[in-house]
Design a protein around this motif. Structure first.
Motif, mmCIF file in Angstrom:
data_model
loop_
_atom_site.group_PDB
_atom_site.id
_atom_site.type_symbol
_atom_site.label_atom_id
_atom_site.label_comp_id
_atom_site.label_asym_id
_atom_site.label_seq_id
_atom_site.Cartn_x
_atom_site.Cartn_y
_atom_site.Cartn_z
ATOM 1 N N LEU A 179 3.856 5.621 -5.713
ATOM 2 C CA LEU A 179 3.764 5.654 -7.175
ATOM 3 C C LEU A 179 2.689 6.626 -7.640
ATOM 4 N N GLU A 180 1.550 6.643 -6.957
ATOM 5 C CA GLU A 180 0.481 7.570 -7.328
ATOM 6 C C GLU A 180 0.905 9.016 -7.102
ATOM 7 N N ARG A 181 1.619 9.281 -5.978
ATOM 8 C CA ARG A 181 2.109 10.633 -5.734
ATOM 9 C C ARG A 181 3.097 11.058 -6.814
ATOM 10 N N ASN A 182 4.005 10.170 -7.190
ATOM 11 C CA ASN A 182 4.981 10.486 -8.231
ATOM 12 C C ASN A 182 4.298 10.704 -9.581
ATOM 13 N N ARG A 183 3.290 9.923 -9.843
ATOM 14 C CA ARG A 183 2.564 10.049 -11.107
ATOM 15 C C ARG A 183 1.821 11.367 -11.173
ATOM 16 N N ARG A 184 1.167 11.754 -10.051
ATOM 17 C CA ARG A 184 0.430 13.010 -10.015
ATOM 18 C C ARG A 184 1.371 14.202 -10.144
ATOM 19 N N ILE B 101 2.293 1.685 -3.530
ATOM 20 C CA ILE B 101 1.264 2.155 -4.459
ATOM 21 C C ILE B 101 0.989 3.639 -4.230
ATOM 22 N N ASP B 102 0.908 4.049 -2.960
ATOM 23 C CA ASP B 102 0.691 5.467 -2.668
ATOM 24 C C ASP B 102 1.844 6.319 -3.184
ATOM 25 N N LYS C 109 0.836 -1.205 0.000
ATOM 26 C CA LYS C 109 0.000 0.000 0.000
ATOM 27 C C LYS C 109 0.870 1.254 0.000
#
Length: 75
Positions: A62-67, A59-60, A56
């Protein structure tokens, strides 16, 4: 916290099934065997929860880096 309860229930059910199976196959078993089974399932459950927590967090991240990468313009 909401993801913890179903997985804890799964570990408890697995431990109970192990105890039932041992009791069914070996009727004259000592209670120590059930304690050993409980410790093994507790260790397996702890490793499972630790892995899910790490997953988790990854994944969080990766989502922060993607955003944060969406607002950048290509060079």
């Amino acid at each position: 916290m909401a993801y913890l309860l179903p997985r804890a229930l799964f570990v408890l059910i697995a431990w109970a099934m192990t105890c039932i199976l041992v009791k069914h196959l070996l009727p004259d078993v000592e209670p120590t065997i059930f304690a050993v089974a409980a410790v093994c399932w507790a260790a397996a459950g702890s490793a499972y929860f630790a892995y899910l927590r790490k997953l988790k967090r990854d994944i969080d991240a990766l989502e922060r880096n993607r955003r944060s990468g969406l607002g950048r313009s290509p060079i």
